[in-house]
Enzyme design. Structure first.
Site, PDB file in Angstrom:
ATOM      1  N   PHE A  59      23.379  36.018  48.009  1.00  0.00           N
ATOM      2  CA  PHE A  59      22.576  37.178  47.635  1.00  0.00           C
ATOM      3  C   PHE A  59      23.279  38.401  48.196  1.00  0.00           C
ATOM      4  O   PHE A  59      23.872  38.345  49.275  1.00  0.00           O
ATOM      5  CB  PHE A  59      21.116  37.093  48.110  1.00  0.00           C
ATOM      6  CG  PHE A  59      20.356  38.293  47.614  1.00  0.00           C
ATOM      7  CD1 PHE A  59      20.087  38.428  46.257  1.00  0.00           C
ATOM      8  CD2 PHE A  59      20.016  39.336  48.455  1.00  0.00           C
ATOM      9  CE1 PHE A  59      19.481  39.578  45.759  1.00  0.00           C
ATOM     10  CE2 PHE A  59      19.402  40.481  47.961  1.00  0.00           C
ATOM     11  CZ  PHE A  59      19.133  40.599  46.616  1.00  0.00           C
ATOM     12  N   THR A  60      23.185  39.507  47.468  1.00  0.00           N
ATOM     13  CA  THR A  60      23.992  40.696  47.776  1.00  0.00           C
ATOM     14  C   THR A  60      23.884  41.140  49.237  1.00  0.00           C
ATOM     15  O   THR A  60      24.888  41.217  49.944  1.00  0.00           O
ATOM     16  CB  THR A  60      23.576  41.856  46.849  1.00  0.00           C
ATOM     17  OG1 THR A  60      22.156  42.006  46.935  1.00  0.00           O
ATOM     18  CG2 THR A  60      23.958  41.581  45.406  1.00  0.00           C
ATOM     19  N   ARG A  62      22.835  41.709  36.979  1.00  0.00           N
ATOM     20  CA  ARG A  62      23.133  40.717  38.019  1.00  0.00           C
ATOM     21  C   ARG A  62      24.351  39.936  37.554  1.00  0.00           C
ATOM     22  O   ARG A  62      24.240  38.858  36.987  1.00  0.00           O
ATOM     23  CB  ARG A  62      21.946  39.784  38.267  1.00  0.00           C
ATOM     24  CG  ARG A  62      20.720  40.446  38.862  1.00  0.00           C
ATOM     25  CD  ARG A  62      20.690  40.581  40.374  1.00  0.00           C
ATOM     26  NE  ARG A  62      21.397  41.696  40.963  1.00  0.00           N
ATOM     27  CZ  ARG A  62      21.078  42.206  42.155  1.00  0.00           C
ATOM     28  NH1 ARG A  62      20.078  41.733  42.854  1.00  0.00           N
ATOM     29  NH2 ARG A  62      21.768  43.196  42.664  1.00  0.00           N
ATOM     30  N   ASP A 114      15.969  31.667  53.781  1.00  0.00           N
ATOM     31  CA  ASP A 114      15.604  32.955  53.200  1.00  0.00           C
ATOM     32  C   ASP A 114      14.308  32.692  52.443  1.00  0.00           C
ATOM     33  O   ASP A 114      14.307  32.151  51.347  1.00  0.00           O
ATOM     34  CB  ASP A 114      16.707  33.464  52.265  1.00  0.00           C
ATOM     35  CG  ASP A 114      16.348  34.839  51.683  1.00  0.00           C
ATOM     36  OD1 ASP A 114      15.143  35.180  51.657  1.00  0.00           O
ATOM     37  OD2 ASP A 114      17.264  35.558  51.248  1.00  0.00           O
ATOM     38  N   LYS A 149       8.371  40.792  48.219  1.00  0.00           N
ATOM     39  CA  LYS A 149       8.307  39.949  47.011  1.00  0.00           C
ATOM     40  C   LYS A 149       7.031  39.115  47.062  1.00  0.00           C
ATOM     41  O   LYS A 149       5.941  39.630  46.846  1.00  0.00           O
ATOM     42  CB  LYS A 149       9.544  39.074  46.898  1.00  0.00           C
ATOM     43  CG  LYS A 149      10.784  39.834  46.432  1.00  0.00           C
ATOM     44  CD  LYS A 149      11.478  40.553  47.537  1.00  0.00           C
ATOM     45  CE  LYS A 149      12.821  41.109  47.130  1.00  0.00           C
ATOM     46  NZ  LYS A 149      13.422  41.919  48.188  1.00  0.00           N
ATOM     47  N   PHE A 169      26.501  48.092  43.241  1.00  0.00           N
ATOM     48  CA  PHE A 169      25.603  48.140  42.085  1.00  0.00           C
ATOM     49  C   PHE A 169      24.490  49.171  42.237  1.00  0.00           C
ATOM     50  O   PHE A 169      23.997  49.706  41.250  1.00  0.00           O
ATOM     51  CB  PHE A 169      24.991  46.757  41.822  1.00  0.00           C
ATOM     52  CG  PHE A 169      24.286  46.182  43.014  1.00  0.00           C
ATOM     53  CD1 PHE A 169      24.995  45.493  43.978  1.00  0.00           C
ATOM     54  CD2 PHE A 169      22.920  46.347  43.178  1.00  0.00           C
ATOM     55  CE1 PHE A 169      24.349  44.973  45.101  1.00  0.00           C
ATOM     56  CE2 PHE A 169      22.266  45.837  44.289  1.00  0.00           C
ATOM     57  CZ  PHE A 169      22.984  45.153  45.253  1.00  0.00           C
ATOM     58  N   TYR A 225       1.342  51.720  69.744  1.00  0.00           N
ATOM     59  CA  TYR A 225       2.795  51.546  69.765  1.00  0.00           C
ATOM     60  C   TYR A 225       3.137  50.116  70.155  1.00  0.00           C
ATOM     61  O   TYR A 225       4.009  49.482  69.559  1.00  0.00           O
ATOM     62  CB  TYR A 225       3.438  52.517  70.764  1.00  0.00           C
ATOM     63  CG  TYR A 225       4.937  52.508  70.669  1.00  0.00           C
ATOM     64  CD1 TYR A 225       5.601  53.388  69.811  1.00  0.00           C
ATOM     65  CD2 TYR A 225       5.702  51.588  71.386  1.00  0.00           C
ATOM     66  CE1 TYR A 225       6.970  53.360  69.688  1.00  0.00           C
ATOM     67  CE2 TYR A 225       7.078  51.560  71.261  1.00  0.00           C
ATOM     68  CZ  TYR A 225       7.708  52.444  70.413  1.00  0.00           C
ATOM     69  OH  TYR A 225       9.063  52.410  70.283  1.00  0.00           O
TER      70      TYR A 225
HETATM   71  N1  F0G Z   1      16.938  37.897  50.135  1.00  0.00           N
HETATM   72  C1  F0G Z   1      16.646  37.802  48.843  1.00  0.00           C
HETATM   73  C2  F0G Z   1      16.682  36.476  48.169  1.00  0.00           C
HETATM   74  C3  F0G Z   1      16.314  38.955  48.103  1.00  0.00           C
HETATM   75  O1  F0G Z   1      16.031  38.842  46.815  1.00  0.00           O
HETATM   76  C4  F0G Z   1      16.299  40.203  48.769  1.00  0.00           C
HETATM   77  C5  F0G Z   1      16.006  41.419  48.030  1.00  0.00           C
HETATM   78  C6  F0G Z   1      16.606  40.244  50.123  1.00  0.00           C
HETATM   79  C7  F0G Z   1      16.912  39.067  50.783  1.00  0.00           C
HETATM   80  C8  F0G Z   1      16.647  41.537  50.881  1.00  0.00           C
HETATM   81  O2  F0G Z   1      15.361  41.986  51.130  1.00  0.00           O
HETATM   82  O3  F0G Z   1      15.222  44.152  49.874  1.00  0.00           O
HETATM   83  O4  F0G Z   1      13.546  43.546  51.621  1.00  0.00           O
HETATM   84  O5  F0G Z   1      15.846  44.159  52.252  1.00  0.00           O
HETATM   85  N2  F0G Z   1      16.013  41.501  46.783  1.00  0.00           N
HETATM   86  C9  F0G Z   1      15.678  42.651  45.979  1.00  0.00           C
HETATM   87  C10 F0G Z   1      15.852  42.304  44.520  1.00  0.00           C
HETATM   88  C11 F0G Z   1      16.352  43.909  46.367  1.00  0.00           C
HETATM   89  O6  F0G Z   1      15.653  43.201  43.690  1.00  0.00           O
HETATM   90  O7  F0G Z   1      16.150  41.154  44.199  1.00  0.00           O
HETATM   91  P1  F0G Z   1      14.997  43.557  51.217  1.00  0.00           P
END
Ligand code: F0G
Length: 460
Positions: free
Chosen positions: A119-120, A377, A210, A253, A444, A74
């Site tokens: 980014f979303t 997108r 990021d 990624k 989305f 843990y």
């Molecule tokens: N920042 C970037 C540039 C991303 O592309 C993503 C995720 C995140 C942060 C968030 O990370 O998913 O691990 O919580 N991108 C995915 C995509 C969802 O399909 O582009 P996460």
């Protein structure tokens, strides 16, 4: 070797996963049941899954072996200590949890958070913390046709203007994304990263990276920026990180794992506060929502991700697909980016107005045609203006064909290209969409649609 094809994969296949082949009527039914949203398709109905490069990589035999080395204590798991980056590293189960923590800790209500394109999830967390996002990416990034080699760059004049207008104290920090996702996987140059960080630091503004696709960015720096051709990707990555004050990372990624992420910072006090917060939302600061084995796979994945042969093959595959599409006249974002091909849906489907979400329609039609799953997108991803509630229509209205790492073959790329090209020839048969259900946050992912006429997104 010059002049020869040199990016073939530096690995061979050890295990296969069977895919189900579907018929067009089956796919028509599946997409209708999914509300014409590719996110809502059960993956068993998908043939080639180019929805995302997130968590979809194939792990190596070394990573799978690493899972057996998971120390599931843990507290103080051995695997935690295999991860290091900035002075303090706090694991999280994925990137958005790191974004949640940094946003809550560093944004005061009313502050602005500049960034090189939104980014979303990043923007969502900034807004939930009371901040507002301000785009400081160079104008070229919004033009799919611009061949600028570093379309991810920040425009220093836009940053200076924000500082002049708001005052540095109203700026929470600058969020610097490498290989900017929404711009089409477009890199920042080292020169620009350094200049951006210098400018911010002169005004006492911190820069958080990021780092989700920072290794892909490092590869483009090595390829395109004078002075980097003889450096390793690890050295370039180090140089990027050294300019900044910390990073959020989705390890799903570049880092070649199916789950994982972290927050890393240099500031002792901020790290202390982040460790206090991670126990509330994720778990103890030495595992942050991950199993020990996940951290081990992540540590090995990071090492594999900075191997030049790996990255050469990875980007090479994206370029292979991209060149096929360009040769056939498909409008895609130029130059070809790092993690996928971004089809310019607005140019592809000029008969569908933005209000009928051409990229959403094109992604659905592509699935119907061939079982290839892509992602919208564009306007749907951008959501609504936080003040006016009106739909945002960013300049880029794209369909992303995202390539998982080490998963698909060249033949899969050929099938994908054939389907996109066939659709271009029949583009008039694609029908626009309207919402039947619109979620409040990150719409989305779960939104549902119907065709604006008839009941099919691809006629004929
Ligand atoms: N920042 C970037 C540039 C991303 O592309 C993503 C995720 C995140 C942060 C968030 O990370 O998913 O691990 O919580 N991108 C995915 C995509 C969802 O399909 O582009 P996460």
């Amino acid at each position: 070797m010059t002049g020869r094809r040199s990016w073939a994969e530096p690995w061979k296949v050890k295990m296969v996963e069977h895919l189900r082949m579907t018929t067009r009527p089956e796919r028509e039914q599946a997409i209708a049941q999914a509300g014409f949203n590719t996110f809502l398709l059960p993956s068993e109905f998908v043939y080639i899954d180019l929805l995302t490069d997130s968590g979809t990589s194939a792990m190596s035999d070394r990573q799978w072996a690493g899972l057996m080395m998971g120390d599931e204590a843990y507290a103080g798991s051995m695997n935690y200590y295999h991860l290091e980056s900035y002075k303090h590293l706090i694991p999280t189960h994925q990137g958005r949890c790191a974004e949640h923590i940094i946003s809550q800790l560093c944004i005061r209500p009313g502050q602005t958070v500049p960034g090189n394109m939104y980014f979303t999830t990043t923007k969502m967390h900034q807004e939930l913390a009371g901040g507002s996002f301000a785009d400081v990416i160079i104008d070229e990034a919004h033009d799919p046709r611009s061949e600028h080699p570093f379309k991810g760059n920040c425009d220093l004049k836009k940053i200076e203007k924000l500082i002049r207008e708001h005052g540095a104290e109203k700026i929470a920090y600058l969020s610097l994304e490498t290989n900017v996702n929404m711009a089409g996987g477009q890199p920042c140059s080292m020169e620009n990263i350094r200049a951006t960080c210098d400018l911010c630091h002169r005004h006492g503004i911190k820069v958080y990276l990021d780092a989700t696709r920072a290794v892909e960015n490092a590869y483009f720096i090595r390829e395109r920026e004078p002075g980097y051709a003889n450096k390793t990707l690890a050295e370039i990555l180090r140089e990027i990180c050294d300019c900044t004050d910390g990073a959020t990372m989705s390890a799903k990624k570049d880092a070649l794992v199916n789950i994982g992420g972290f927050l890393a910072v240099n500031d002792d006090e901020l790290a202390e506060r982040a460790r206090n917060m991670v126990v509330v939302y994720e778990g103890l600061h030495t595992y942050g929502g991950l199993a020990g084995r996940d951290m081990e796979a992540m540590a090995i994945g990071i090492q594999e991700s900075v191997q030049l042969d790996h990255m050469h093959a990875r980007i090479g595959q994206v370029e292979y697909l991209g060149h096929k599409l360009i040769e056939a006249g498909v409008p895609i974002v130029r130059p070809i980016g790092g993690h996928g091909i971004f089809v310019d849906a607005a140019a592809f489907l000029p008969h569908i107005p933005r209000e009928e979400f051409p990229a959403q329609a094109l992604a659905a039609a592509l699935y119907v045609d061939s079982g290839v799953r892509a992602m919208e997108r564009g306007g749907v991803s951008a959501g609504r203006d936080k003040e006016t509630g009106k739909n945002l229509f960013p300049k880029l209205e794209l369909v992303r064909l995202t390539l998982p790492r080490r998963v698909y073959t060249q033949a899969h790329m050929d099938v994908t290209a054939e389907s996109v090209i066939a659709l271009l020839e029949n583009s008039r048969k694609v029908v626009g969409l309207r919402f039947t259900y619109e979620p409040k946050y990150l719409r989305f992912f779960q939104a549902r649609f119907e065709p604006v006429r008839g009941n099919r997104v691809l006629e004929g």
